[in-house]
Enzyme design. Structure first.
Site, PDB file in Angstrom:
ATOM      1  N   ASP A 333       0.825  -1.207   0.000  1.00 29.95           N
ATOM      2  CA  ASP A 333       0.000   0.000   0.000  1.00 29.95           C
ATOM      3  C   ASP A 333       0.860   1.257   0.000  1.00 29.95           C
ATOM      4  OD1 ASP A 333      -2.638   0.587  -0.270  1.00 29.95           O
ATOM      5  OD2 ASP A 333      -3.105   0.688   1.866  1.00 29.95           O
ATOM      6  N   ASP A 393      -9.035  -2.513   2.717  1.00 32.57           N
ATOM      7  CA  ASP A 393      -8.926  -1.905   4.039  1.00 32.57           C
ATOM      8  C   ASP A 393      -9.931  -2.495   5.022  1.00 32.57           C
ATOM      9  OD1 ASP A 393      -6.944  -0.206   3.035  1.00 32.57           O
ATOM     10  OD2 ASP A 393      -8.437   1.211   2.306  1.00 32.57           O
TER      11      ASP A 393
END
Length: 482
Positions: A333, A393
């Protein structure tokens, strides 16, 4: 869009007048726009999109007097157009663009005499303005300040925490059924036939992260083709996930259990109707996915079902695998958000470009929870009408929460791991929103979620003197497997 964003407020001539707002891009070094409508001056709009206004001879004399004028983007510069428009009496210049809106830049020092406001607007918005408001339109420009906080974040927070908590709890319920089946040899074989879980090992975790990296890079370079592959996969996976979620609920209802027999197999009629409903929901979303007024609701329902089913189905065997998965995806990420701008030619983040649709592609990846922004601003109109949270997420920390819940069931520890990890996830989400509000730019949520959940789970295991067992996980599956 990283330029100065503003709002064009358009009003029709009806009674009461119909109004609508549109995105504009302007240069704050050239002109300063009022912050509210109260201080804005309205002008009658003259639609001259049949010309590019590179010469005063292109328009009849007197047609622009005291009006706002819209012309097409052409070969001459913005300020050259503005000087011509100002000399013909115009009070505002709008430049319509069929391509993606970009920053307005030019050498203003050569055009010190230009004082009228200049703004760039989408050509499609001019067409929409005529269709919605008619040919007689009054317009004004203003640029309200960005809100410090958008309450759509609260909705995103509730959806995310609910999904993680419910997915972890569901995984624990499945674990408890497994333990009961093991304790009752007569049910063991039946339970294993029903079991649909997939267990991640450290090797498969690394392979999974590599696949994620390759897929993101491929999307960056071949987005306009692969986006439809992702949409198709999402429709299929979300329909199956919605079916699994609702079937689990229906299974607890002791009514409507009539069955039919087909090819020596029996199936409940209500499950047939449920399958048709789930397929129809996915098809309706696929057809109307670009309808911003309500399609986001259906996408969020399908997305929550997808995340729930993923968290319940994909089992992490131990805390070691959780650490490897969450750690690698955290690096993934951060790299694709913060490091890739130094690599790409246009200086853009690969992650942000893919999420937004490279080169202004109208098709968006359906891998996010979307909630319309509740605070009105120029950013809402221009490029971010929705607050977004990626499925990753939710799913990635959710797998750790699910493991904590299963460990609670295995050790009968009164849900201490599950509750602590869920609270840590909620704290990580709040921290993400705080940083987002302070920095005014998209954040990799895993940067805050991963440390919060991993550190909290480790502290609980250390405090309870169960770290070794928590790290290695339970091996009962191996002991009982024939």
């Amino acid at each position: 869009v990283a330029a100065d964003e503003g709002i064009l407020h358009a009003s029709g001539s009806g009674v009461p007048p119909v109004t609508k707002d549109y995105c504009i891009i302007y240069n704050s070094n050239w002109v300063s726009l009022p912050k509210t409508l109260d201080n804005a001056t309205f002008r009658t709009l003259e639609n001259l999109t049949s010309t590019v206004l590179c010469s005063s001879a292109e328009v009849p004399s007197g047609i622009m007097k005291d009006k706002a004028v819209v012309v097409m983007r052409g070969n001459c510069t913005f300020l050259e157009k503005a000087r011509i428009a100002q000399s013909l009496g115009a009070k505002m210049l709008l430049i319509a663009s069929k391509s993606r809106l970009s920053a307005i830049s030019d050498n203003k020092t050569d055009f010190e005499d230009v004082t009228l406001p200049i703004a760039l607007i989408r050509y499609n918005d001019i067409v929409d303005m005529q269709l919605v408001l008619g040919n007689e339109v009054n317009v004004t420009l203003y640029s309200p300040p960005l809100p410090e906080f958008d309450y759509s974040m609260v909705v995103i927070f509730l959806i995310a925490v609910f999904t993680v908590a419910l997915g972890g709890y569901w995984s624990g319920v499945a674990e408890l059924e497994n333990l009961k089946a093991i304790a009752s040899p007569g049910e063991r074989e039946t339970r294993w036939k029903k079991e649909e879980n997939v267990t991640f090992t450290p090797v498969t975790v690394i392979l999974f992260v590599v696949i994620c990296c390759v897929m993101l890079v491929l999307l960056y370079f071949f987005y306009k083709w692969l986006v439809y592959v992702i949409i198709s996969v999402f429709c299929l996976a979300s329909a199956m996930s919605l079916y699994n979620c609702l079937a689990a609920l229906i299974g607890e209802i002791p009514f409507g259990q009539c069955r039919i027999t087909c090819s020596n197999k029996t199936i409940e009629v209500r499950l047939i109707f449920l399958a048709i409903f789930c397929i129809a929901a996915a098809v309706v979303w696929a057809v109307f996915r670009n309808e911003d007024r309500w399609a986001w609701i259906l996408q969020d329902i399908l997305g929550v079902a997808f995340c729930l089913n993923f968290i319940k189905t994909l089992k992490m065997p131990n805390f070691k695998s959780c650490v490897i998965l969450l750690g690698l995806l955290l690096l993934y990420d951060v790299f694709f958000v913060f490091i890739t701008p130094f690599i790409t030619k246009n200086g853009a983040s690969i992650m942000v470009e893919v999420a937004a649709g490279p080169f202004g592609n109208s098709e968006k990846l359906p891998v996010v929870i979307r909630v319309p922004r509740l605070e009105h601003s120029a950013s809402t109109l221009c490029d971010l009408p929705f607050s977004l949270l990626g499925f990753g997420d939710i799913i990635v920390p959710g797998l750790l929460v699910a493991y904590c819940r299963r460990f609670d069931v295995q050790t009968r520890s009164s849900s201490i791991y599950y509750i602590s990890c869920t609270i840590a996830y909620a704290v990580g989400m709040v921290l993400t929103f705080i940083v987002l509000a302070l920095m005014k730019m998209g954040q990799p949520a895993l940067l805050y979620l991963v440390p919060c959940t991993l550190i909290t789970s480790s502290l609980v295991a250390w405090r309870r003197k169960e770290m070794k067992k928590f790290w290695k996980g339970s091996s009962y599956q191996v002991a009982w497997r024939p």
